[in-house]
Motif scaffolding. Structure first.
Motif, PDB file in Angstrom:
ATOM      1  N   VAL A   1       0.862  -1.184   0.000  1.00  0.00           N
ATOM      2  CA  VAL A   1       0.000   0.000   0.000  1.00  0.00           C
ATOM      3  C   VAL A   1       0.897   1.232   0.000  1.00  0.00           C
ATOM      4  CG1 VAL A   1      -1.757   1.310   1.242  1.00  0.00           C
ATOM      5  CG2 VAL A   1      -1.823  -1.190   1.264  1.00  0.00           C
ATOM      6  N   THR A   2       0.617   2.162  -0.919  1.00  0.00           N
ATOM      7  CA  THR A   2       1.425   3.370  -1.005  1.00  0.00           C
ATOM      8  C   THR A   2       0.625   4.478  -1.692  1.00  0.00           C
ATOM      9  OG1 THR A   2       3.562   4.273  -1.711  1.00  0.00           O
ATOM     10  CG2 THR A   2       2.446   2.794  -3.245  1.00  0.00           C
ATOM     11  N   LYS A   3       1.117   5.697  -1.626  1.00  0.00           N
ATOM     12  CA  LYS A   3       0.498   6.787  -2.372  1.00  0.00           C
ATOM     13  C   LYS A   3       0.744   6.557  -3.866  1.00  0.00           C
ATOM     14  CE  LYS A   3       0.654  10.396   1.169  1.00  0.00           C
ATOM     15  NZ  LYS A   3       1.171  11.745   1.512  1.00  0.00           N
ATOM     16  N   SER A   4      -0.265   6.868  -4.679  1.00  0.00           N
ATOM     17  CA  SER A   4      -0.150   6.585  -6.108  1.00  0.00           C
ATOM     18  C   SER A   4       1.035   7.309  -6.749  1.00  0.00           C
ATOM     19  CB  SER A   4      -1.447   6.952  -6.840  1.00  0.00           C
ATOM     20  OG  SER A   4      -1.668   8.351  -6.802  1.00  0.00           O
ATOM     21  N   GLY A   5       1.353   8.506  -6.234  1.00  0.00           N
ATOM     22  CA  GLY A   5       2.460   9.271  -6.797  1.00  0.00           C
ATOM     23  C   GLY A   5       3.810   8.610  -6.648  1.00  0.00           C
ATOM     24  N   LYS A   6       3.899   7.585  -5.788  1.00  0.00           N
ATOM     25  CA  LYS A   6       5.164   6.861  -5.604  1.00  0.00           C
ATOM     26  C   LYS A   6       5.443   5.901  -6.766  1.00  0.00           C
ATOM     27  CE  LYS A   6       6.109   8.444  -1.424  1.00  0.00           C
ATOM     28  NZ  LYS A   6       7.321   9.260  -1.133  1.00  0.00           N
ATOM     29  N   VAL A   7       4.379   5.484  -7.457  1.00  0.00           N
ATOM     30  CA  VAL A   7       4.565   4.494  -8.530  1.00  0.00           C
ATOM     31  C   VAL A   7       3.964   4.930  -9.866  1.00  0.00           C
ATOM     32  CG1 VAL A   7       4.737   2.511  -6.974  1.00  0.00           C
ATOM     33  CG2 VAL A   7       2.486   3.244  -7.791  1.00  0.00           C
ATOM     34  N   ILE A   8       3.099   5.973  -9.846  1.00  0.00           N
ATOM     35  CA  ILE A   8       2.422   6.408 -11.069  1.00  0.00           C
ATOM     36  C   ILE A   8       2.813   7.845 -11.401  1.00  0.00           C
ATOM     37  CG2 ILE A   8       0.182   6.778 -12.206  1.00  0.00           C
ATOM     38  CD1 ILE A   8      -1.068   4.898 -10.151  1.00  0.00           C
TER      39      ILE A   8
ATOM     40  N   VAL B   1      -5.909  17.044 -19.583  1.00  0.00           N
ATOM     41  CA  VAL B   1      -5.882  15.604 -19.845  1.00  0.00           C
ATOM     42  C   VAL B   1      -4.522  15.122 -19.358  1.00  0.00           C
ATOM     43  CG1 VAL B   1      -6.021  13.752 -21.546  1.00  0.00           C
ATOM     44  CG2 VAL B   1      -7.356  15.837 -21.883  1.00  0.00           C
ATOM     45  N   ALA B   2      -4.502  13.987 -18.655  1.00  0.00           N
ATOM     46  CA  ALA B   2      -3.239  13.464 -18.141  1.00  0.00           C
ATOM     47  C   ALA B   2      -2.879  12.152 -18.821  1.00  0.00           C
ATOM     48  CB  ALA B   2      -3.327  13.241 -16.633  1.00  0.00           C
ATOM     49  N   LYS B   3      -1.593  12.009 -19.099  1.00  0.00           N
ATOM     50  CA  LYS B   3      -1.081  10.719 -19.575  1.00  0.00           C
ATOM     51  C   LYS B   3      -0.601   9.932 -18.356  1.00  0.00           C
ATOM     52  CE  LYS B   3       2.967  10.227 -21.677  1.00  0.00           C
ATOM     53  NZ  LYS B   3       4.022  10.228 -22.721  1.00  0.00           N
ATOM     54  N   ILE B   4      -1.005   8.678 -18.281  1.00  0.00           N
ATOM     55  CA  ILE B   4      -0.667   7.824 -17.131  1.00  0.00           C
ATOM     56  C   ILE B   4       0.454   6.870 -17.518  1.00  0.00           C
ATOM     57  CG2 ILE B   4      -1.600   6.251 -15.394  1.00  0.00           C
ATOM     58  CD1 ILE B   4      -3.101   8.952 -15.600  1.00  0.00           C
ATOM     59  N   SER B   5       1.503   6.869 -16.703  1.00  0.00           N
ATOM     60  CA  SER B   5       2.594   5.908 -16.916  1.00  0.00           C
ATOM     61  C   SER B   5       3.140   5.466 -15.562  1.00  0.00           C
ATOM     62  CB  SER B   5       3.706   6.525 -17.774  1.00  0.00           C
ATOM     63  OG  SER B   5       4.203   7.702 -17.161  1.00  0.00           O
ATOM     64  N   VAL B   6       3.960   4.431 -15.574  1.00  0.00           N
ATOM     65  CA  VAL B   6       4.519   3.924 -14.313  1.00  0.00           C
ATOM     66  C   VAL B   6       5.939   4.453 -14.149  1.00  0.00           C
ATOM     67  CG1 VAL B   6       3.065   1.884 -14.249  1.00  0.00           C
ATOM     68  CG2 VAL B   6       5.246   1.781 -15.461  1.00  0.00           C
ATOM     69  N   LEU B   7       6.350   4.614 -12.882  1.00  0.00           N
ATOM     70  CA  LEU B   7       7.641   5.226 -12.582  1.00  0.00           C
ATOM     71  C   LEU B   7       8.780   4.223 -12.530  1.00  0.00           C
ATOM     72  CD1 LEU B   7       6.532   7.842  -9.903  1.00  0.00           C
ATOM     73  CD2 LEU B   7       7.322   8.299 -12.233  1.00  0.00           C
ATOM     74  N   ASN B   8       8.435   2.943 -12.416  1.00  0.00           N
ATOM     75  CA  ASN B   8       9.510   1.941 -12.408  1.00  0.00           C
ATOM     76  C   ASN B   8       9.001   0.626 -12.991  1.00  0.00           C
ATOM     77  OD1 ASN B   8       8.533   0.119 -10.130  1.00  0.00           O
ATOM     78  ND2 ASN B   8       8.665   2.093  -9.055  1.00  0.00           N
ATOM     79  N   ASN B   9       9.913  -0.231 -13.295  1.00  0.00           N
ATOM     80  CA  ASN B   9       9.606  -1.471 -14.014  1.00  0.00           C
ATOM     81  C   ASN B   9       8.934  -2.529 -13.149  1.00  0.00           C
ATOM     82  OD1 ASN B   9       9.702  -2.844 -16.525  1.00  0.00           O
ATOM     83  ND2 ASN B   9      11.355  -4.149 -15.702  1.00  0.00           N
ATOM     84  N   SER B  10       8.757  -2.250 -11.868  1.00  0.00           N
ATOM     85  CA  SER B  10       8.124  -3.243 -10.991  1.00  0.00           C
ATOM     86  C   SER B  10       6.596  -3.181 -11.058  1.00  0.00           C
ATOM     87  CB  SER B  10       8.590  -3.046  -9.543  1.00  0.00           C
ATOM     88  OG  SER B  10       8.115  -1.801  -9.049  1.00  0.00           O
ATOM     89  N   ILE B  11       6.058  -2.197 -11.798  1.00  0.00           N
ATOM     90  CA  ILE B  11       4.619  -2.009 -11.898  1.00  0.00           C
ATOM     91  C   ILE B  11       4.169  -2.181 -13.347  1.00  0.00           C
ATOM     92  CG2 ILE B  11       2.688  -0.423 -11.466  1.00  0.00           C
ATOM     93  CD1 ILE B  11       4.094  -1.243  -8.936  1.00  0.00           C
ATOM     94  N   ASN B  12       3.060  -2.908 -13.535  1.00  0.00           N
ATOM     95  CA  ASN B  12       2.492  -3.102 -14.863  1.00  0.00           C
ATOM     96  C   ASN B  12       1.492  -1.981 -15.167  1.00  0.00           C
ATOM     97  OD1 ASN B  12      -0.075  -4.514 -16.388  1.00  0.00           O
ATOM     98  ND2 ASN B  12       1.886  -5.107 -17.269  1.00  0.00           N
TER      99      ASN B  12
ATOM    100  N   THR C   1       3.162  -7.195  -4.898  1.00  0.00           N
ATOM    101  CA  THR C   1       4.587  -6.918  -5.104  1.00  0.00           C
ATOM    102  C   THR C   1       5.158  -7.776  -6.231  1.00  0.00           C
ATOM    103  OG1 THR C   1       5.085  -8.512  -3.346  1.00  0.00           O
ATOM    104  CG2 THR C   1       4.990  -6.182  -2.730  1.00  0.00           C
ATOM    105  N   ASN C   2       4.518  -8.927  -6.503  1.00  0.00           N
ATOM    106  CA  ASN C   2       4.945  -9.788  -7.600  1.00  0.00           C
ATOM    107  C   ASN C   2       4.323  -9.267  -8.906  1.00  0.00           C
ATOM    108  OD1 ASN C   2       5.324 -11.858  -9.502  1.00  0.00           O
ATOM    109  ND2 ASN C   2       5.243 -13.456  -7.929  1.00  0.00           N
ATOM    110  N   LYS C   3       5.170  -8.796  -9.820  1.00  0.00           N
ATOM    111  CA  LYS C   3       4.662  -8.217 -11.067  1.00  0.00           C
ATOM    112  C   LYS C   3       3.903  -9.245 -11.907  1.00  0.00           C
ATOM    113  CE  LYS C   3       6.023  -5.310 -14.976  1.00  0.00           C
ATOM    114  NZ  LYS C   3       7.143  -4.669 -15.710  1.00  0.00           N
ATOM    115  N   ASP C   4       4.278 -10.515 -11.796  1.00  0.00           N
ATOM    116  CA  ASP C   4       3.576 -11.557 -12.560  1.00  0.00           C
ATOM    117  C   ASP C   4       2.099 -11.628 -12.162  1.00  0.00           C
ATOM    118  OD1 ASP C   4       5.809 -12.250 -13.988  1.00  0.00           O
ATOM    119  OD2 ASP C   4       6.407 -13.872 -12.623  1.00  0.00           O
ATOM    120  N   GLU C   5       1.806 -11.392 -10.872  1.00  0.00           N
ATOM    121  CA  GLU C   5       0.411 -11.376 -10.435  1.00  0.00           C
ATOM    122  C   GLU C   5      -0.314 -10.151 -11.006  1.00  0.00           C
ATOM    123  OE1 GLU C   5      -2.389 -11.849  -6.429  1.00  0.00           O
ATOM    124  OE2 GLU C   5      -0.209 -11.637  -6.213  1.00  0.00           O
ATOM    125  N   GLN C   6       0.360  -9.011 -11.024  1.00  0.00           N
ATOM    126  CA  GLN C   6      -0.222  -7.817 -11.642  1.00  0.00           C
ATOM    127  C   GLN C   6      -0.590  -8.097 -13.106  1.00  0.00           C
ATOM    128  OE1 GLN C   6       2.466  -4.451 -11.320  1.00  0.00           O
ATOM    129  NE2 GLN C   6       3.136  -5.096  -9.281  1.00  0.00           N
TER     130      GLN C   6
END
Length: 385
Positions: free
Chosen positions: A187-194, A282-293, A336-341
């Protein structure tokens, strides 16, 4: 003005020759029961009495005047909705289709709330086949179109409900794939990963008749891009504003009026939507690191929790705007497991593709039905053989 040629075996007549217009009545003193009370917007309540118990065409007297209804079971109507007694010389459902094809707005007799009178309706001229057999065949064809559309709509609604139910369970960890049981979530703030990246404030003076597409709020729909209202920016902006250039697979969401009927205006861009340039709000959504799908995030933002969190931040704003900082502070959870995501995203993505395909089928069926109505109800296509 050129007079419209009446097909052989057809006749022009006033609606007054085919139906009798009746007024609705007040229902407030009626007890609750099983008979629907109908207004221009549909069923209002159910009561213990009915006004009429034969097939009837209902036409708005005030308010919504261009959406006739057809009913075959006992009913009551309010005073803003006319009902009709249909002549035995015409097939009721066929006549409904004829009435449905009339441009009722041109008969509007009010400058404020749209209104019709019984006299106006009675004087409308229509063209119909003299043969009830031909009327019946036309009604059967158009009835089949209606039933196919209704079935498609039911399938769409069922898939949407399934998708929503799975989202609430899969994206909260209440439902797990067996191979991931026991593995941790975070659990984290969305800004940490998005990353929520806002578009550029292009000037309306930059607009031109052709060039690169300009993706605005109006183009961001629910699960799909809408290019009904299309604008262009100069082609050389593609190189000048590379940071705002959108690509196949990018995810965008609206920041002004972002929620419609408790659903988020967010969509994935396809090859048909690019190249295009991202406008402000309008916002473009992307992930900040490779651990997130990123597709997992796309569905996570559509959950009831995230939408409710946005709604609480939008309260009191007019128009309802949400800022990127506010979005970044909303808490999210994820495996935390990207495969599950990825597995969760694939499951939900397959359902969304089914829904989009069904919606495309519905759009095609609607166009086909409209074309058939135009041909069959003018005698350009004959079915009396």
């Amino acid at each position: 003005m050129t007079k419209v040629k009446i097909p052989d075996g057809w006749q022009e007549t006033k609606l007054s020759k085919l139906l009798t217009i009746r007024n609705g009545k007040d229902h407030k003193n009626l007890k609750d029961g099983k008979y629907p009370v109908l207004g221009t917007g549909g069923v209002i309540r159910y009561v213990d009495s009915y006004l009429y118990d034969q097939p009837s065409i209902l036409i708005g007297r005030k308010g919504t005047i261009d959406k006739p209804q057809f009913i075959t079971s006992p009913f009551w109507t309010v005073d803003t909705l006319f009902y009709s007694e249909i002549s035995p010389d015409v097939i009721p459902f066929f006549l409904f289709k004829v009435v449905q094809s009339v441009n009722w707005q041109q008969y509007n007799q009010a400058t404020g709330v749209p209104s019709l009178t019984a006299t106006t309706i009675n004087n409308v001229k229509v063209c119909i086949p003299s043969s009830k057999n031909e009327q019946k065949k036309i009604a059967e064809i158009l009835g089949t179109c209606d039933r196919t559309l209704e079935l498609t709509e039911k399938l769409i609604n069922a898939k949407r409900k399934l998708k929503q139910a799975l989202m609430q369970k899969l994206l909260t960890g209440k439902l797990r794939f067996p191979e991931f049981e026991g593995q941790k979530w975070k659990v984290t703030k969305s800004g940490k990963v998005i990353k929520f990246f806002g578009g550029n404030a292009f000037s309306s003076n930059d607009s031109c008749e052709s060039g690169i597409r300009w993706l605005k709020i109006a183009n961001v729909g629910i699960e799909s891009v809408k290019w009904d209202d299309i604008s262009f920016l100069p082609q050389h902006y593609q190189n000048q504003y590379k940071d705002y250039l959108l690509h196949d697979g990018d995810i965008v969401m609206a920041l002004t009026r972002p929620i419609l009927n408790n659903r988020l205006k967010i969509c994935k861009l396809s090859i048909n939507d690019v190249p295009s340039l991202l406008n402000q709000r309008v916002a473009k959504i992307s992930v900040l690191n490779n651990s997130i799908n990123n597709i997992y995030i796309y569905f996570l933002l559509q959950t009831r929790y995230f939408i409710n969190s946005m709604n609480s931040l939008l309260m009191g704003n007019d128009p309802p705007n949400i800022g990127i900082k506010d979005l970044e502070n909303i808490q999210i959870n994820f495996p935390t497991n990207k495969d599950e995501q990825i597995k969760i995203a694939e499951c939900l993505n397959s359902l969304e593709k089914m829904i989009i395909n069904l919606e495309q089928q519905k759009e095609l069926l609607t166009k086909q039905k409209k074309g058939l109505m135009q041909q069959l109800l003018t005698g350009k296509i004959r079915v009396n053989q």
